[in-house]
Design a protein around this motif. Structure first.
Motif, PDB file in Angstrom:
ATOM      1  N   SER A 197     -83.730 -32.815  20.722  1.00 10.69           N
ATOM      2  CA  SER A 197     -82.934 -32.598  21.929  1.00 10.69           C
ATOM      3  C   SER A 197     -82.081 -33.816  22.250  1.00 10.69           C
ATOM      4  CB  SER A 197     -83.861 -32.277  23.104  1.00 10.69           C
ATOM      5  OG  SER A 197     -84.597 -31.097  22.859  1.00 10.69           O
ATOM      6  N   TYR A 198     -82.622 -35.006  22.000  1.00 11.17           N
ATOM      7  CA  TYR A 198     -81.858 -36.232  22.266  1.00 11.17           C
ATOM      8  C   TYR A 198     -80.595 -36.282  21.405  1.00 11.17           C
ATOM      9  CZ  TYR A 198     -80.735 -41.190  22.569  1.00 11.17           C
ATOM     10  OH  TYR A 198     -80.074 -42.389  22.743  1.00 11.17           O
ATOM     11  N   VAL A 199     -80.723 -35.928  20.124  1.00 11.06           N
ATOM     12  CA  VAL A 199     -79.572 -35.946  19.222  1.00 11.06           C
ATOM     13  C   VAL A 199     -78.579 -34.859  19.594  1.00 11.06           C
ATOM     14  CG1 VAL A 199     -78.842 -35.649  16.822  1.00 11.06           C
ATOM     15  CG2 VAL A 199     -80.917 -36.961  17.346  1.00 11.06           C
ATOM     16  N   MET A 200     -79.076 -33.640  19.868  1.00 11.52           N
ATOM     17  CA  MET A 200     -78.187 -32.523  20.173  1.00 11.52           C
ATOM     18  C   MET A 200     -77.506 -32.700  21.525  1.00 11.52           C
ATOM     19  SD  MET A 200     -78.192 -30.666  17.526  1.00 11.52           S
ATOM     20  CE  MET A 200     -77.273 -29.301  18.210  1.00 11.52           C
ATOM     21  N   ASN A 201     -78.190 -33.319  22.479  1.00  8.86           N
ATOM     22  CA  ASN A 201     -77.571 -33.554  23.790  1.00  8.86           C
ATOM     23  C   ASN A 201     -76.352 -34.464  23.671  1.00  8.86           C
ATOM     24  OD1 ASN A 201     -79.488 -31.964  25.006  1.00  8.86           O
ATOM     25  ND2 ASN A 201     -80.770 -33.671  25.669  1.00  8.86           N
ATOM     26  N   GLY A 202     -76.407 -35.428  22.742  1.00 10.23           N
ATOM     27  CA  GLY A 202     -75.259 -36.299  22.546  1.00 10.23           C
ATOM     28  C   GLY A 202     -74.085 -35.590  21.909  1.00 10.23           C
ATOM     29  N   ILE A 203     -74.372 -34.490  21.178  1.00 12.85           N
ATOM     30  CA  ILE A 203     -73.297 -33.745  20.519  1.00 12.85           C
ATOM     31  C   ILE A 203     -72.713 -32.681  21.434  1.00 12.85           C
ATOM     32  CG2 ILE A 203     -72.754 -32.246  18.555  1.00 12.85           C
ATOM     33  CD1 ILE A 203     -74.942 -33.668  17.000  1.00 12.85           C
ATOM     34  N   THR A 204     -73.577 -31.975  22.161  1.00  9.57           N
ATOM     35  CA  THR A 204     -73.128 -30.831  22.967  1.00  9.57           C
ATOM     36  C   THR A 204     -72.852 -31.196  24.422  1.00  9.57           C
ATOM     37  OG1 THR A 204     -75.441 -30.247  23.453  1.00  9.57           O
ATOM     38  CG2 THR A 204     -74.442 -29.264  21.489  1.00  9.57           C
ATOM     39  N   ASP A 205     -73.181 -32.410  24.843  1.00  8.99           N
ATOM     40  CA  ASP A 205     -72.992 -32.813  26.247  1.00  8.99           C
ATOM     41  C   ASP A 205     -73.711 -31.881  27.220  1.00  8.99           C
ATOM     42  OD1 ASP A 205     -71.420 -34.997  25.564  1.00  8.99           O
ATOM     43  OD2 ASP A 205     -69.586 -33.766  25.521  1.00  8.99           O
ATOM     44  N   GLY A 206     -74.889 -31.446  26.855  1.00 12.64           N
ATOM     45  CA  GLY A 206     -75.696 -30.580  27.711  1.00 12.64           C
ATOM     46  C   GLY A 206     -77.120 -30.566  27.199  1.00 12.64           C
ATOM     47  N   GLN A 207     -78.033 -30.061  27.999  1.00 15.47           N
ATOM     48  CA  GLN A 207     -79.442 -30.030  27.594  1.00 15.47           C
ATOM     49  C   GLN A 207     -79.652 -28.981  26.500  1.00 15.47           C
ATOM     50  OE1 GLN A 207     -82.396 -28.815  30.495  1.00 15.47           O
ATOM     51  NE2 GLN A 207     -83.791 -30.422  29.789  1.00 15.47           N
ATOM     52  N   PHE A 208     -80.234 -29.397  25.411  1.00 13.59           N
ATOM     53  CA  PHE A 208     -80.485 -28.506  24.272  1.00 13.59           C
ATOM     54  C   PHE A 208     -81.953 -28.110  24.285  1.00 13.59           C
ATOM     55  CE2 PHE A 208     -81.817 -27.854  19.854  1.00 13.59           C
ATOM     56  CZ  PHE A 208     -80.946 -26.830  19.496  1.00 13.59           C
ATOM     57  N   ILE A 209     -82.228 -26.813  24.381  1.00 12.84           N
ATOM     58  CA  ILE A 209     -83.598 -26.285  24.388  1.00 12.84           C
ATOM     59  C   ILE A 209     -83.723 -25.338  23.195  1.00 12.84           C
ATOM     60  CG2 ILE A 209     -85.369 -25.084  25.700  1.00 12.84           C
ATOM     61  CD1 ILE A 209     -83.881 -25.793  28.245  1.00 12.84           C
ATOM     62  N   LEU A 210     -84.357 -25.802  22.143  1.00 15.67           N
ATOM     63  CA  LEU A 210     -84.452 -25.002  20.928  1.00 15.67           C
ATOM     64  C   LEU A 210     -85.252 -23.725  21.149  1.00 15.67           C
ATOM     65  CD1 LEU A 210     -83.952 -24.789  17.833  1.00 15.67           C
ATOM     66  CD2 LEU A 210     -86.140 -25.959  17.527  1.00 15.67           C
ATOM     67  N   MET A 211     -86.354 -23.818  21.897  1.00 11.84           N
ATOM     68  CA  MET A 211     -87.250 -22.681  22.075  1.00 11.84           C
ATOM     69  C   MET A 211     -86.800 -21.726  23.171  1.00 11.84           C
ATOM     70  SD  MET A 211     -89.531 -23.076  19.789  1.00 11.84           S
ATOM     71  CE  MET A 211     -90.206 -24.312  18.697  1.00 11.84           C
ATOM     72  N   ASP A 212     -85.551 -21.843  23.601  1.00 10.91           N
ATOM     73  CA  ASP A 212     -85.081 -21.005  24.708  1.00 10.91           C
ATOM     74  C   ASP A 212     -84.674 -19.616  24.252  1.00 10.91           C
ATOM     75  OD1 ASP A 212     -84.624 -20.711  27.427  1.00 10.91           O
ATOM     76  OD2 ASP A 212     -82.470 -21.053  27.203  1.00 10.91           O
ATOM     77  N   SER A 213     -84.536 -19.396  22.960  1.00 15.35           N
ATOM     78  CA  SER A 213     -84.130 -18.090  22.432  1.00 15.35           C
ATOM     79  C   SER A 213     -85.037 -17.714  21.269  1.00 15.35           C
ATOM     80  CB  SER A 213     -82.670 -18.131  21.963  1.00 15.35           C
ATOM     81  OG  SER A 213     -82.517 -19.060  20.902  1.00 15.35           O
ATOM     82  N   LYS A 214     -84.989 -16.424  20.895  1.00 13.63           N
ATOM     83  CA  LYS A 214     -85.831 -15.988  19.781  1.00 13.63           C
ATOM     84  C   LYS A 214     -85.412 -16.658  18.482  1.00 13.63           C
ATOM     85  CE  LYS A 214     -87.444 -12.003  17.151  1.00 13.63           C
ATOM     86  NZ  LYS A 214     -87.477 -10.538  16.996  1.00 13.63           N
ATOM     87  N   ALA A 215     -84.099 -16.753  18.233  1.00 15.26           N
ATOM     88  CA  ALA A 215     -83.620 -17.376  16.997  1.00 15.26           C
ATOM     89  C   ALA A 215     -84.070 -18.832  16.914  1.00 15.26           C
ATOM     90  CB  ALA A 215     -82.095 -17.285  16.925  1.00 15.26           C
ATOM     91  N   GLY A 216     -83.958 -19.576  18.031  1.00 15.15           N
ATOM     92  CA  GLY A 216     -84.389 -20.961  18.029  1.00 15.15           C
ATOM     93  C   GLY A 216     -85.890 -21.102  17.856  1.00 15.15           C
ATOM     94  N   ALA A 217     -86.671 -20.218  18.528  1.00 16.03           N
ATOM     95  CA  ALA A 217     -88.128 -20.276  18.414  1.00 16.03           C
ATOM     96  C   ALA A 217     -88.580 -19.949  16.997  1.00 16.03           C
ATOM     97  CB  ALA A 217     -88.765 -19.314  19.414  1.00 16.03           C
ATOM     98  N   VAL A 218     -87.987 -18.904  16.410  1.00 16.43           N
ATOM     99  CA  VAL A 218     -88.335 -18.545  15.026  1.00 16.43           C
ATOM    100  C   VAL A 218     -87.946 -19.673  14.079  1.00 16.43           C
ATOM    101  CG1 VAL A 218     -87.803 -16.961  13.141  1.00 16.43           C
ATOM    102  CG2 VAL A 218     -88.209 -16.072  15.439  1.00 16.43           C
ATOM    103  N   GLY A 219     -86.751 -20.239  14.271  1.00 16.56           N
ATOM    104  CA  GLY A 219     -86.327 -21.347  13.420  1.00 16.56           C
ATOM    105  C   GLY A 219     -87.231 -22.555  13.541  1.00 16.56           C
ATOM    106  N   GLY A 220     -87.681 -22.859  14.763  1.00 14.53           N
ATOM    107  CA  GLY A 220     -88.580 -23.991  14.958  1.00 14.53           C
ATOM    108  C   GLY A 220     -89.920 -23.789  14.274  1.00 14.53           C
ATOM    109  N   ILE A 221     -90.463 -22.570  14.349  1.00 11.83           N
ATOM    110  CA  ILE A 221     -91.746 -22.287  13.705  1.00 11.83           C
ATOM    111  C   ILE A 221     -91.601 -22.321  12.191  1.00 11.83           C
ATOM    112  CG2 ILE A 221     -93.516 -20.522  13.375  1.00 11.83           C
ATOM    113  CD1 ILE A 221     -92.981 -19.636  16.272  1.00 11.83           C
TER     114      ILE A 221
END
Length: 352
Positions: A197-221
């Motif tokens: 999240s620290y790396v992605m926040n610097g790129i997207t200028d916003g809070q990055f929550i990987l587990m906030d969606s099904k695609a992100g949760a599946v990708g994280g697992i």
């Protein structure tokens, strides 16, 4: 012909300490009758006594016939039966009864639990949905592990500086417990102070929550599971790569064979069996995926797997018999997959 048959039948009916055939028949009949007619607490001890009777008959028979090898392995077989086979058979019997762990009542329902988990509108929908998610995780995790493990094996098959130290680092995730890895990735994915999240926040200028969606949760697992078990695939493939005779590559170099043809005709035949073995092992393990799901998402964002669903049904909802039925349906599916793998492997070996 009648005399040998008469001797065989009389030997079968002979009451002696080493008549294991009669002991098995008595054990099955008495255990089935006790399970059907007596309370569960009484039936449990009767089944245990019958099991001890059969084991004693086998031991006496081995001693009288001087089968000392069997006696030597008998303690290991007894431990295996106590720790593995007996719980397996007990849970199989439990799947034919209506029983809940928070209640004392138990009654025989036959195939009722299996019918319920497969045809009941609510239960069947949850089971099939969890099974669909499991199939998705099996495909994604096994594919990622096979690809990454194969590439790592091709890399470490060559000699380069610091190879031994890098190999130790790559193998380290496989030596960790699943709980430790799950906790590590929980912090890694944390939206507040996680590295990702620290790396992605610097790129997207916003809070990055990987587990906030099904695609992100599946990708994280999938990423966490591949990080842990790709080294296992790498070890198997690496064992095949180092066994390839060097003179085959030297002959191919003299004949100016292309790199792709060298791989397909020399390397791949040596690692094909190990790749299939890794595919089988990782498919079976991926089918049981539950621990990472519990630690990372707790089944949220539509990541419920059949193994985690089984845990919730059996432990949280106290539906012990239904959980046992689901577990044996899972076992049947794993057996089918294993036999399909063996059939394809034997067919390929026969063609070659």
């Amino acid at each position: 012909m009648s005399a040998p048959r008469a001797r065989t039948s009389s030997a079968f009916l002979e009451i002696s300490a080493d008549n294991w055939r009669l002991a098995i028949v008595m054990g099955i009949v008495v255990s089935a009758a006790a399970a059907a007619a007596l309370p569960a607490t009484v039936a449990f001890w009767i089944v245990g006594a019958m099991t001890a009777l059969v084991a004693a008959a086998f031991a006496v028979n081995a001693y009288r016939r001087h089968y000392y090898g069997g006696l030597l392995v008998a303690p290991a077989i007894a431990v295996l039966f106590t720790m593995n086979i007996f719980p397996l058979l007990w849970s199989l019997g439990l799947s034919f009864f209506a029983y809940q762990s928070n209640q004392q009542s138990i009654r025989f329902v036959g195939l009722g639990n299996y019918i319920k988990v497969l045809t009941n509108d609510i239960a069947a929908a949850d089971n099939w949905h969890a099974l669909t998610n499991t199939a998705m995780f099996v495909v994604l995790t096994v594919a990622a592990q096979m690809i990454i493990g194969f590439l790592l094996a091709m890399l470490f098959a060559k000699q380069f500086p610091l190879r031994k130290y890098l190999l130790i680092l790559v193998l380290a995730p496989m030596m960790l417990s699943v709980v430790a890895s799950g906790v590590f990735f929980t912090y890694y994915y944390d939206p507040t102070f996680g590295i990702l999240s620290y790396v992605m926040n610097g790129i997207t200028d916003g809070q990055f929550i990987l587990m906030d969606s099904k695609a992100g949760a599946v990708g994280g697992i999938v990423f966490a599971d591949a990080w842990m078990w790709s080294p296992f695939v790498m070890l198997l493939v690496l064992a095949g790569l180092v066994s390839v005779p060097k003179y085959l590559y030297e002959a191919a170099a003299i004949d100016r064979v292309s790199a792709w043809r060298r791989f397909w005709t020399i390397t791949f035949p040596y690692i094909r069996g190990l790749l299939m073995l890794a595919l089988l092992f990782r498919t079976i393990e991926a089918f049981k995926l539950a621990d990472l799901v519990i630690l990372l998402t707790k089944g949220g964002n539509d990541t419920m797997t059949i193994s985690y669903h089984l845990i919730r049904v059996a432990n949280e909802q106290n539906k012990t018999s239904e959980g046992a039925a689901i577990s044996y349906i899972m076992l049947f599916m794993v057996i089918v997959l294993t036999n399909l793998y063996l059939y394809l492997a034997n067919r390929r070996n026969g063609e070659s």
